[in-house]
Design a protein around this motif. Structure first.
Motif, PDB file in Angstrom:
ATOM      1  N   SER A   1      92.156  68.155  -7.654  1.00  8.05           N
ATOM      2  CA  SER A   1      92.369  67.483  -8.940  1.00  8.05           C
ATOM      3  C   SER A   1      91.269  66.447  -9.159  1.00  8.05           C
ATOM      4  CB  SER A   1      93.745  66.805  -8.976  1.00  8.05           C
ATOM      5  OG  SER A   1      93.828  65.798  -7.971  1.00  8.05           O
ATOM      6  N   ILE A   2      91.190  65.978 -10.372  1.00  7.76           N
ATOM      7  CA  ILE A   2      90.244  64.922 -10.720  1.00  7.76           C
ATOM      8  C   ILE A   2      90.993  63.824 -11.467  1.00  7.76           C
ATOM      9  CG2 ILE A   2      88.199  66.387 -10.796  1.00  7.76           C
ATOM     10  CD1 ILE A   2      88.585  66.548 -13.848  1.00  7.76           C
ATOM     11  N   PRO A   3      90.478  62.591 -11.470  1.00  5.45           N
ATOM     12  CA  PRO A   3      89.246  62.156 -10.817  1.00  5.45           C
ATOM     13  C   PRO A   3      89.407  62.035  -9.298  1.00  5.45           C
ATOM     14  CG  PRO A   3      90.333  60.278 -11.804  1.00  5.45           C
ATOM     15  CD  PRO A   3      91.107  61.493 -12.233  1.00  5.45           C
ATOM     16  N   TYR A   4      88.297  62.250  -8.604  1.00  6.61           N
ATOM     17  CA  TYR A   4      88.259  62.171  -7.142  1.00  6.61           C
ATOM     18  C   TYR A   4      86.918  61.557  -6.767  1.00  6.61           C
ATOM     19  CZ  TYR A   4      88.913  63.814  -2.295  1.00  6.61           C
ATOM     20  OH  TYR A   4      89.089  63.894  -0.937  1.00  6.61           O
ATOM     21  N   PHE A   5      86.974  60.484  -5.986  1.00  6.53           N
ATOM     22  CA  PHE A   5      85.760  59.744  -5.645  1.00  6.53           C
ATOM     23  C   PHE A   5      85.544  59.788  -4.134  1.00  6.53           C
ATOM     24  CE2 PHE A   5      87.912  58.083  -9.309  1.00  6.53           C
ATOM     25  CZ  PHE A   5      86.917  57.965 -10.264  1.00  6.53           C
ATOM     26  N   LEU A   6      84.527  60.504  -3.719  1.00  9.63           N
ATOM     27  CA  LEU A   6      84.215  60.647  -2.299  1.00  9.63           C
ATOM     28  C   LEU A   6      83.121  59.656  -1.927  1.00  9.63           C
ATOM     29  CD1 LEU A   6      84.670  62.260   0.333  1.00  9.63           C
ATOM     30  CD2 LEU A   6      82.853  63.807  -0.449  1.00  9.63           C
ATOM     31  N   ILE A   7      83.388  58.847  -0.917  1.00  9.44           N
ATOM     32  CA  ILE A   7      82.491  57.742  -0.571  1.00  9.44           C
ATOM     33  C   ILE A   7      82.002  57.901   0.857  1.00  9.44           C
ATOM     34  CG2 ILE A   7      82.267  55.233  -0.420  1.00  9.44           C
ATOM     35  CD1 ILE A   7      84.721  55.147  -2.369  1.00  9.44           C
ATOM     36  N   ASN A   8      80.674  57.914   1.008  1.00 11.10           N
ATOM     37  CA  ASN A   8      80.054  58.085   2.333  1.00 11.10           C
ATOM     38  C   ASN A   8      80.510  59.364   3.029  1.00 11.10           C
ATOM     39  OD1 ASN A   8      78.592  55.778   2.037  1.00 11.10           O
ATOM     40  ND2 ASN A   8      79.772  54.557   3.477  1.00 11.10           N
ATOM     41  N   LYS A   9      81.003  60.326   2.236  1.00  8.89           N
ATOM     42  CA  LYS A   9      81.510  61.597   2.759  1.00  8.89           C
ATOM     43  C   LYS A   9      82.630  61.406   3.780  1.00  8.89           C
ATOM     44  CE  LYS A   9      77.431  64.349   1.797  1.00  8.89           C
ATOM     45  NZ  LYS A   9      76.448  65.353   2.302  1.00  8.89           N
ATOM     46  N   LYS A  10      83.293  60.243   3.727  1.00  2.93           N
ATOM     47  CA  LYS A  10      84.385  59.947   4.660  1.00  2.93           C
ATOM     48  C   LYS A  10      85.657  59.487   3.978  1.00  2.93           C
ATOM     49  CE  LYS A  10      82.540  56.875   7.349  1.00  2.93           C
ATOM     50  NZ  LYS A  10      82.417  55.953   8.509  1.00  2.93           N
ATOM     51  N   TYR A  11      85.520  58.763   2.895  1.00  4.84           N
ATOM     52  CA  TYR A  11      86.677  58.155   2.249  1.00  4.84           C
ATOM     53  C   TYR A  11      86.842  58.739   0.846  1.00  4.84           C
ATOM     54  CZ  TYR A  11      85.342  54.752   5.818  1.00  4.84           C
ATOM     55  OH  TYR A  11      84.968  54.162   6.992  1.00  4.84           O
ATOM     56  N   ALA A  12      88.074  58.760   0.373  1.00  5.36           N
ATOM     57  CA  ALA A  12      88.303  59.270  -0.972  1.00  5.36           C
ATOM     58  C   ALA A  12      89.307  58.427  -1.723  1.00  5.36           C
ATOM     59  CB  ALA A  12      88.807  60.706  -0.904  1.00  5.36           C
ATOM     60  N   ILE A  13      88.999  58.166  -2.970  1.00  3.65           N
ATOM     61  CA  ILE A  13      89.939  57.519  -3.891  1.00  3.65           C
ATOM     62  C   ILE A  13      90.309  58.569  -4.924  1.00  3.65           C
ATOM     63  CG2 ILE A  13      90.328  55.646  -5.528  1.00  3.65           C
ATOM     64  CD1 ILE A  13      88.087  54.109  -4.165  1.00  3.65           C
ATOM     65  N   THR A  14      91.590  58.868  -5.039  1.00  2.00           N
ATOM     66  CA  THR A  14      92.009  59.896  -5.985  1.00  2.00           C
ATOM     67  C   THR A  14      92.767  59.286  -7.148  1.00  2.00           C
ATOM     68  OG1 THR A  14      94.092  60.305  -4.810  1.00  2.00           O
ATOM     69  CG2 THR A  14      92.183  61.612  -4.146  1.00  2.00           C
ATOM     70  N   GLY A  15      92.595  59.898  -8.298  1.00  5.65           N
ATOM     71  CA  GLY A  15      93.314  59.456  -9.485  1.00  5.65           C
ATOM     72  C   GLY A  15      92.651  58.271 -10.154  1.00  5.65           C
ATOM     73  N   ALA A  16      93.125  57.982 -11.353  1.00  2.00           N
ATOM     74  CA  ALA A  16      92.597  56.860 -12.126  1.00  2.00           C
ATOM     75  C   ALA A  16      93.244  55.561 -11.652  1.00  2.00           C
ATOM     76  CB  ALA A  16      92.848  57.071 -13.614  1.00  2.00           C
ATOM     77  N   GLN A  17      92.869  55.146 -10.455  1.00  2.00           N
ATOM     78  CA  GLN A  17      93.454  53.950  -9.856  1.00  2.00           C
ATOM     79  C   GLN A  17      93.075  52.697 -10.668  1.00  2.00           C
ATOM     80  OE1 GLN A  17      95.489  53.945  -7.253  1.00  2.00           O
ATOM     81  NE2 GLN A  17      95.294  56.118  -6.762  1.00  2.00           N
ATOM     82  N   LEU A  69      77.237  50.001   5.402  1.00  2.99           N
ATOM     83  CA  LEU A  69      76.238  50.930   4.903  1.00  2.99           C
ATOM     84  C   LEU A  69      76.139  50.861   3.397  1.00  2.99           C
ATOM     85  CD1 LEU A  69      77.341  54.072   6.960  1.00  2.99           C
ATOM     86  CD2 LEU A  69      75.401  52.591   7.477  1.00  2.99           C
ATOM     87  N   GLN A  70      75.022  51.365   2.865  1.00  2.00           N
ATOM     88  CA  GLN A  70      74.949  51.563   1.434  1.00  2.00           C
ATOM     89  C   GLN A  70      75.921  52.675   1.078  1.00  2.00           C
ATOM     90  OE1 GLN A  70      71.161  52.233  -0.291  1.00  2.00           O
ATOM     91  NE2 GLN A  70      70.384  50.217   0.209  1.00  2.00           N
ATOM     92  N   ILE A  71      76.527  52.568  -0.066  1.00  2.00           N
ATOM     93  CA  ILE A  71      77.557  53.519  -0.456  1.00  2.00           C
ATOM     94  C   ILE A  71      77.002  54.490  -1.490  1.00  2.00           C
ATOM     95  CG2 ILE A  71      79.789  53.803  -1.598  1.00  2.00           C
ATOM     96  CD1 ILE A  71      80.568  51.094  -0.539  1.00  2.00           C
ATOM     97  N   THR A  72      77.113  55.772  -1.211  1.00  6.38           N
ATOM     98  CA  THR A  72      76.834  56.790  -2.201  1.00  6.38           C
ATOM     99  C   THR A  72      78.163  57.331  -2.669  1.00  6.38           C
ATOM    100  OG1 THR A  72      74.757  57.389  -1.172  1.00  6.38           O
ATOM    101  CG2 THR A  72      75.726  58.998  -2.658  1.00  6.38           C
ATOM    102  N   SER A  73      78.504  57.083  -3.909  1.00  2.00           N
ATOM    103  CA  SER A  73      79.820  57.488  -4.433  1.00  2.00           C
ATOM    104  C   SER A  73      79.670  58.753  -5.245  1.00  2.00           C
ATOM    105  CB  SER A  73      80.401  56.377  -5.305  1.00  2.00           C
ATOM    106  OG  SER A  73      81.574  56.806  -5.933  1.00  2.00           O
TER     107      SER A  73
END
Length: 215
Positions: free
Chosen positions: A162-178, A196-200
């Motif tokens: 589903s979306i929205p889905y935000f993958l951060i540093n290829k390790k963490y994820a924030i899902t939904g319109a938080q 680290l610098q974050i690539t979202s």
């Protein structure tokens, strides 16, 4: 709405964060010219009445308004978005992925434009400075299609459904319109934890906290 809340959160964080959009189709099999509206789609998909679907859409429009967005779901034109995704990837090669994405989202949610129609996509591409002939040539061929499918395959490997889905540093994820504050707190925690610098690309977070996506 998730995108806007993330953008609001980034304004509150004094740290270099790069955001990159990735391709994801909610319904890859939908036709280009859809003979039904969003209310009928929701009613069929979730087994709700048309009135319930309308109420849900009105609630979403109000939520969008609260973050400065103008959603016009009653006139939104449903369509297949594969070519729109190809256009975003084409724009990325020109360094204007964000501008193209923003233009497409406004056209779809606010202006009720048919973003599956090639003439509409060319018009929107010109709006952000792309060459109309180059875009037209790309759209009638298969260019950028492999990049879209590659993103979708990676999303599948991460278990994204589903979306929205935000993958951060290829390790963490924030899902939904938080809420914006959830984004702020989560990003600050990741910055402190990883250093680290974050690539979202777009932590699963809910009332129980955050978890790592499985790949």
């Amino acid at each position: 709405m998730g995108k806007r809340r993330l953008e609001d959160a980034l304004k509150q964080i004094d740290y270099p964060i790069e955001v990159k959009y990735r391709c994801f189709e909610l319904d890859p099999n939908v036709e280009r010219d859809v003979p039904y509206n969003i209310y009928e789609k929701l009613s069929q998909k979730y087994g709700m009445s048309l009135e319930q679907a309308k109420n849900n859409c009105q609630n979403m429009e109000q939520m969008a308004k609260d973050v400065g967005l103008d959603f016009q779901l009653n006139t939104m034109i449903l369509t297949n978005t594969f070519d729109a995704h190809r256009l975003v990837m084409f724009a990325n090669n020109q360094g204007i992925m964000h501008e193209m994405t923003d233009r497409l989202l406004r056209a779809y949610y606010t202006e009720s434009k048919h973003i599956g129609d090639h003439s509409t996509l060319i018009e929107l591409a010109v709006d952000v400075g792309l060459n109309s002939e180059a875009v037209a040539t790309m759209l009638v061929g298969t260019e950028m299609g492999d990049l879209v499918r590659r993103d979708e395959q990676e999303a599948s490997e991460y278990g994204i459904r589903s979306i929205p889905y935000f993958l951060i540093n290829k390790k963490y994820a924030i899902t939904g319109a938080q809420p914006t504050e959830t984004f702020v707190q989560s990003l600050k925690q990741i910055i402190e934890q990883d250093g680290l610098q974050i690539t979202s690309d777009g932590v699963v977070c809910d009332e129980n906290g955050c978890e790592l996506p499985k790949k």
